[in-house]
Design a protein around this motif. Structure first.
Motif, PDB file in Angstrom:
ATOM      1  N   SER A  10       0.933  -1.226   0.020  1.00  0.00           N
ATOM      2  CA  SER A  10      -0.015  -0.243  -0.108  1.00  0.00           C
ATOM      3  C   SER A  10       1.011   1.193  -0.129  1.00  0.00           C
ATOM      4  O   SER A  10       0.640   2.122  -0.762  1.00  0.00           O
ATOM      5  N   ARG A  11       1.842   1.337   0.872  1.00  0.00           N
ATOM      6  CA  ARG A  11       2.982   2.480   0.993  1.00  0.00           C
ATOM      7  C   ARG A  11       3.612   2.770  -0.451  1.00  0.00           C
ATOM      8  O   ARG A  11       3.685   3.869  -1.065  1.00  0.00           O
ATOM      9  N   HIS A  12       3.931   1.377  -1.096  1.00  0.00           N
ATOM     10  CA  HIS A  12       4.659   1.539  -2.293  1.00  0.00           C
ATOM     11  C   HIS A  12       3.740   2.299  -3.468  1.00  0.00           C
ATOM     12  O   HIS A  12       4.230   3.046  -4.163  1.00  0.00           O
ATOM     13  N   LEU A  13       2.348   1.907  -3.546  1.00  0.00           N
ATOM     14  CA  LEU A  13       1.659   2.239  -4.303  1.00  0.00           C
ATOM     15  C   LEU A  13       1.296   3.835  -4.072  1.00  0.00           C
ATOM     16  O   LEU A  13       1.144   4.596  -5.174  1.00  0.00           O
ATOM     17  N   ALA A  14       1.249   4.161  -3.036  1.00  0.00           N
ATOM     18  CA  ALA A  14       0.727   5.422  -2.841  1.00  0.00           C
ATOM     19  C   ALA A  14       2.068   6.507  -3.092  1.00  0.00           C
ATOM     20  O   ALA A  14       1.833   7.546  -3.631  1.00  0.00           O
ATOM     21  N   GLU A  15       3.366   5.900  -2.651  1.00  0.00           N
ATOM     22  CA  GLU A  15       4.216   6.795  -2.699  1.00  0.00           C
ATOM     23  C   GLU A  15       4.892   7.043  -4.054  1.00  0.00           C
ATOM     24  O   GLU A  15       5.388   8.144  -4.664  1.00  0.00           O
TER      25      GLU A  15
ATOM     26  N   TRP B  80       3.123   5.711  -6.983  1.00  0.00           N
ATOM     27  CA  TRP B  80       2.126   6.012  -8.244  1.00  0.00           C
ATOM     28  C   TRP B  80       1.040   6.753  -7.785  1.00  0.00           C
ATOM     29  O   TRP B  80       0.084   7.193  -8.444  1.00  0.00           O
ATOM     30  N   GLY B  81       0.874   7.169  -6.566  1.00  0.00           N
ATOM     31  CA  GLY B  81      -0.205   8.120  -6.119  1.00  0.00           C
ATOM     32  C   GLY B  81      -1.520   7.323  -6.008  1.00  0.00           C
ATOM     33  O   GLY B  81      -2.585   8.147  -6.018  1.00  0.00           O
ATOM     34  N   GLU B  82      -1.521   5.746  -5.755  1.00  0.00           N
ATOM     35  CA  GLU B  82      -2.628   5.222  -5.861  1.00  0.00           C
ATOM     36  C   GLU B  82      -3.246   5.004  -4.474  1.00  0.00           C
ATOM     37  O   GLU B  82      -2.382   4.811  -3.551  1.00  0.00           O
ATOM     38  N   SER B  83      -4.501   5.044  -4.362  1.00  0.00           N
ATOM     39  CA  SER B  83      -5.005   4.550  -3.252  1.00  0.00           C
ATOM     40  C   SER B  83      -6.240   3.503  -3.553  1.00  0.00           C
ATOM     41  O   SER B  83      -6.581   3.419  -4.675  1.00  0.00           O
ATOM     42  N   ARG B  84      -6.611   2.808  -2.402  1.00  0.00           N
ATOM     43  CA  ARG B  84      -7.593   1.783  -2.577  1.00  0.00           C
ATOM     44  C   ARG B  84      -9.013   2.380  -3.014  1.00  0.00           C
ATOM     45  O   ARG B  84      -9.369   3.050  -2.533  1.00  0.00           O
ATOM     46  N   GLN B  85      -9.290   1.753  -4.243  1.00  0.00           N
ATOM     47  CA  GLN B  85     -10.649   2.172  -4.617  1.00  0.00           C
ATOM     48  C   GLN B  85     -12.045   1.296  -4.333  1.00  0.00           C
ATOM     49  O   GLN B  85     -12.976   1.503  -4.321  1.00  0.00           O
ATOM     50  N   THR B  86     -11.661  -0.114  -4.402  1.00  0.00           N
ATOM     51  CA  THR B  86     -12.440  -1.245  -4.102  1.00  0.00           C
ATOM     52  C   THR B  86     -11.792  -2.234  -3.465  1.00  0.00           C
ATOM     53  O   THR B  86     -10.585  -2.408  -3.328  1.00  0.00           O
ATOM     54  N   ILE B  87     -12.663  -3.212  -2.674  1.00  0.00           N
ATOM     55  CA  ILE B  87     -12.271  -4.272  -1.862  1.00  0.00           C
ATOM     56  C   ILE B  87     -13.231  -5.341  -1.910  1.00  0.00           C
ATOM     57  O   ILE B  87     -14.401  -4.938  -2.011  1.00  0.00           O
TER      58      ILE B  87
END
Length: 98
Positions: free
Chosen positions: A30-35, A37-44
């Motif tokens: 989660s940290r890698h994707l945020a830092e 690519w600026g990505e956050s969770r959209q669905t789960i």
């Protein structure tokens, strides 16, 4: 969007282990994707094997990443891409006739 996630999971279930996908602890992923690519969770969602399926995305850049977290806590990227667009399509009308 959930239908898209479900379809992708069905097509890619097991791809993480079969293709040597990038895997790590969930917090690290989660940290890698945020830092990076600026990505956050959209669905789960949960799949049939009780794995957690998540779609991370950035509405700014349009990038997205699909991850699967196994019950043991290992999170693996199974697909990624660009041109992400958040939609909420209504259910189609199914007319069975009179």
């Amino acid at each position: 969007m959930i239908r898209l996630t479900t379809a992708l999971v069905l097509l890619t279930a097991g791809a993480a282990s079969a293709q040597g996908a990038q895997c790590s602890a969930h917090a690290e992923m989660s940290r890698h994707l945020a830092e990076n690519w600026g990505e956050s969770r959209q669905t789960i969602a949960l799949d049939a094997a009780n794995s957690v399926v998540e779609l991370f995305a950035s509405e700014e850049t349009g990038t997205w990443t699909l991850t699967v977290t196994s019950p043991d806590g290992q999170t693996c990227m199974v697909a990624s891409g660009h041109a992400f667009e958040l939609t909420k399509d209504p259910l189609p009308v199914i007319d069975e006739g009179a």
